[in-house]
Design a protein around this motif. Structure first.
Motif, PDB file in Angstrom:
ATOM      1  N   CYS A  85     101.620  95.807  11.217  1.00  0.00           N
ATOM      2  CA  CYS A  85     100.823  96.804  10.794  1.00  0.00           C
ATOM      3  C   CYS A  85      99.969  96.275   9.591  1.00  0.00           C
ATOM      4  O   CYS A  85     100.530  95.141   9.082  1.00  0.00           O
ATOM      5  CB  CYS A  85     101.500  98.017  10.050  1.00  0.00           C
ATOM      6  N   MET A  86      98.921  96.763   9.002  1.00  0.00           N
ATOM      7  CA  MET A  86      98.427  96.272   7.829  1.00  0.00           C
ATOM      8  C   MET A  86      98.978  96.932   6.512  1.00  0.00           C
ATOM      9  O   MET A  86      99.050  97.756   6.556  1.00  0.00           O
ATOM     10  CB  MET A  86      96.824  96.374   7.695  1.00  0.00           C
ATOM     11  N   ASN A  87      99.959  95.815   5.935  1.00  0.00           N
ATOM     12  CA  ASN A  87     100.690  96.347   4.732  1.00  0.00           C
ATOM     13  C   ASN A  87      99.815  95.677   3.350  1.00  0.00           C
ATOM     14  O   ASN A  87      99.248  94.715   3.421  1.00  0.00           O
ATOM     15  CB  ASN A  87     101.854  95.860   4.772  1.00  0.00           C
ATOM     16  N   ALA A  88      99.805  96.600   2.293  1.00  0.00           N
ATOM     17  CA  ALA A  88      99.555  95.940   1.272  1.00  0.00           C
ATOM     18  C   ALA A  88     100.488  95.019   0.727  1.00  0.00           C
ATOM     19  O   ALA A  88     101.604  94.983   0.946  1.00  0.00           O
ATOM     20  CB  ALA A  88      99.630  97.151  -0.053  1.00  0.00           C
ATOM     21  N   ASN A  89     100.065  94.132  -0.016  1.00  0.00           N
ATOM     22  CA  ASN A  89     100.967  92.906  -0.723  1.00  0.00           C
ATOM     23  C   ASN A  89     102.189  93.473  -1.437  1.00  0.00           C
ATOM     24  O   ASN A  89     101.891  94.002  -2.496  1.00  0.00           O
ATOM     25  CB  ASN A  89      99.973  91.891  -1.154  1.00  0.00           C
ATOM     26  N   ASP A  90     103.464  93.265  -0.706  1.00  0.00           N
ATOM     27  CA  ASP A  90     104.819  93.567  -1.597  1.00  0.00           C
ATOM     28  C   ASP A  90     105.334  92.298  -2.029  1.00  0.00           C
ATOM     29  O   ASP A  90     106.411  92.657  -2.764  1.00  0.00           O
ATOM     30  CB  ASP A  90     105.623  94.444  -0.629  1.00  0.00           C
ATOM     31  N   GLY A  91     104.748  91.231  -1.831  1.00  0.00           N
ATOM     32  CA  GLY A  91     105.366  90.013  -2.353  1.00  0.00           C
ATOM     33  C   GLY A  91     106.483  89.374  -1.463  1.00  0.00           C
ATOM     34  O   GLY A  91     107.067  88.448  -1.632  1.00  0.00           O
ATOM     35  N   VAL A  92     106.668  90.275  -0.514  1.00  0.00           N
ATOM     36  CA  VAL A  92     107.903  89.877   0.467  1.00  0.00           C
ATOM     37  C   VAL A  92     107.353  89.270   1.624  1.00  0.00           C
ATOM     38  O   VAL A  92     107.548  88.293   2.130  1.00  0.00           O
ATOM     39  CB  VAL A  92     108.762  91.083   0.811  1.00  0.00           C
ATOM     40  N   ARG A  93     106.400  90.138   2.507  1.00  0.00           N
ATOM     41  CA  ARG A  93     105.978  89.816   3.909  1.00  0.00           C
ATOM     42  C   ARG A  93     104.853  89.008   3.820  1.00  0.00           C
ATOM     43  O   ARG A  93     103.872  89.552   3.004  1.00  0.00           O
ATOM     44  CB  ARG A  93     106.278  91.015   4.833  1.00  0.00           C
ATOM     45  N   GLU A  94     104.533  88.393   4.943  1.00  0.00           N
ATOM     46  CA  GLU A  94     102.958  87.755   5.115  1.00  0.00           C
ATOM     47  C   GLU A  94     102.011  88.931   5.943  1.00  0.00           C
ATOM     48  O   GLU A  94     102.639  89.706   6.308  1.00  0.00           O
ATOM     49  CB  GLU A  94     103.205  86.601   5.892  1.00  0.00           C
ATOM     50  N   ARG A  95     100.824  88.738   5.789  1.00  0.00           N
ATOM     51  CA  ARG A  95      99.725  89.653   6.554  1.00  0.00           C
ATOM     52  C   ARG A  95     100.056  89.396   8.057  1.00  0.00           C
ATOM     53  O   ARG A  95     100.003  88.556   8.472  1.00  0.00           O
ATOM     54  CB  ARG A  95      98.458  89.137   6.026  1.00  0.00           C
ATOM     55  N   ASP A  96     100.175  90.641   8.825  1.00  0.00           N
ATOM     56  CA  ASP A  96     100.245  90.561   9.994  1.00  0.00           C
ATOM     57  C   ASP A  96      99.013  90.436  10.508  1.00  0.00           C
ATOM     58  O   ASP A  96      97.716  90.516  10.099  1.00  0.00           O
ATOM     59  CB  ASP A  96     100.515  91.963  10.601  1.00  0.00           C
ATOM     60  N   GLU A  97      98.967  89.590  11.805  1.00  0.00           N
ATOM     61  CA  GLU A  97      97.624  89.117  12.221  1.00  0.00           C
ATOM     62  C   GLU A  97      97.622  89.998  13.356  1.00  0.00           C
ATOM     63  O   GLU A  97      98.207  90.860  14.072  1.00  0.00           O
ATOM     64  CB  GLU A  97      97.957  87.782  13.001  1.00  0.00           C
ATOM     65  N   ALA A  98      96.126  90.041  13.662  1.00  0.00           N
ATOM     66  CA  ALA A  98      95.385  90.945  14.646  1.00  0.00           C
ATOM     67  C   ALA A  98      95.309  90.389  16.154  1.00  0.00           C
ATOM     68  O   ALA A  98      95.136  89.178  16.203  1.00  0.00           O
ATOM     69  CB  ALA A  98      93.863  91.406  14.438  1.00  0.00           C
ATOM     70  N   THR A  99      95.538  91.173  17.234  1.00  0.00           N
ATOM     71  CA  THR A  99      95.215  90.480  18.625  1.00  0.00           C
ATOM     72  C   THR A  99      93.824  90.775  18.839  1.00  0.00           C
ATOM     73  O   THR A  99      93.245  91.879  18.626  1.00  0.00           O
ATOM     74  CB  THR A  99      95.982  91.288  19.836  1.00  0.00           C
TER      75      THR A  99
END
Length: 314
Positions: free
Chosen positions: A170-184
């Motif tokens: 999903c598209m998450n706001a930056n929490d400093g932990v996870r990278e941005r998920d890619e779209a297909t």
């Protein structure tokens, strides 16, 4: 390729939830046919967090795509720029009250080389062709779909699965932990007049299965009736439910060549030959058409197709 849109209809319903976390762009029930982009987002996070995320992404994409003309090309690289801007907007909107918010994404825009479709999460994109069925369906980024594809559960076990609400992207706001998920991302070029595209949140697909949708979009009902029936049953969903229905009109495969057709030469051609040529041209427009198929059609016309087109487009 120029894909003209015949009609667009949409609905945006709260279902049996207390708050609305779905968002769409354009945010109207009858968008203009030449809208630059169509987007459906389903917020995750609860208690207004998802609502902020889905609205932020829709507004950002709508703004970034505002100058897009459907007769201009739009590439994967162009989409990635728009997606980065939407992620940036999410980060900017993040604060203590909505930390952890996120959203799914479905994105679709016609352009000069087809239709570019992209998604993140379990909101879905369909392409239906009346009387043929599903031409394209996005693959959900969800735990249940991953289990299905790996063979750990059967298709019968999908409906009502206890983990059906778990998404893997999903598209998450930056929490400093996870990278941005890619779209297909996929660029669709097998497009024919009369096709339907449907963007929808999982509140719709929870009450409509693929077979029922195929029947609806192969029926002779007009476009307003189709979207009305889709919305009517979706009202009973346990979740928010949003959809955008896009009906394809004229599809021009090579507009540059089309404008150079010699009308006088066309008038010299026997009407039966012109009709046969139209059939061959239609096959050329289809992505799956093979050289063998085209040659067979050419032979059936009883004339030299290569010579004809050489005269026609010289």
């Amino acid at each position: 390729m120029i894909v003209d849109i015949d009609s667009v209809y949409s609905f945006h319903q709260i279902g049996k939830r207390d708050n609305q976390e779905d968002s769409r762009f354009p945010d109207v029930d009858h968008p203009q046919n030449n809208a630059p982009v169509f987007v459906v987002c389903d917020g995750v996070g609860g208690c207004e967090k998802g609502e902020v995320a889905s609205e932020t992404v829709c507004e950002s994409i709508g703004k970034e795509m505002g100058n897009h003309n459907n007769h201009d090309e739009f590439s994967d690289k162009d989409f990635q720029k728009v997606l980065r801007k939407a992620y940036d907007a999410l980060d900017k909107a993040s604060n203590e009250s909505n930390r952890g918010m996120g959203t799914t994404l479905t994105f679709l825009t016609p352009h000069s080389n087809g239709v570019l479709a992209a998604h993140i999460g379990d909101s879905r994109i369909y392409q239906f062709r009346p009387k043929e069925g599903i031409i394209y369906r996005s693959e959900d980024h969800s735990l249940v779909n991953a289990l299905l594809r790996s063979g750990n559960i059967s298709p019968e076990q999908v409906k009502g699965h206890p983990r059906s609400n778990v998404i893997t992207r999903c598209m998450n706001a930056n929490d400093g932990v996870r990278e941005r998920d890619e779209a297909t991302v996929i660029n669709l070029q097998d497009i024919a007049p009369g096709d339907y595209f449907l963007l929808c949140s999982d509140g719709v697909t929870s009450v409509w299965n693929d077979e029922e949708l195929i029947e609806l979009y192969s029926s002779d009902r007009d476009d307003e009736e189709k979207i009305r029936l889709l919305a009517e049953r979706s009202k009973e969903s346990d979740d928010n439910n949003t959809a955008i229905q896009i009906h394809v009109g004229l599809v021009t495969v090579n507009p540059e060549i089309s404008t150079e057709i010699n009308e006088e030469l066309l008038n010299e051609v026997d009407i039966d030959v012109r009709e046969e040529t139209a059939v061959v041209t239609q096959k050329l427009n289809r992505k799956e058409a093979s050289t063998h198929d085209i040659s067979a059609e050419a032979e059936s016309t009883g004339f030299n197709l290569k010579s004809f087109f050489s005269r026609l487009f010289k």
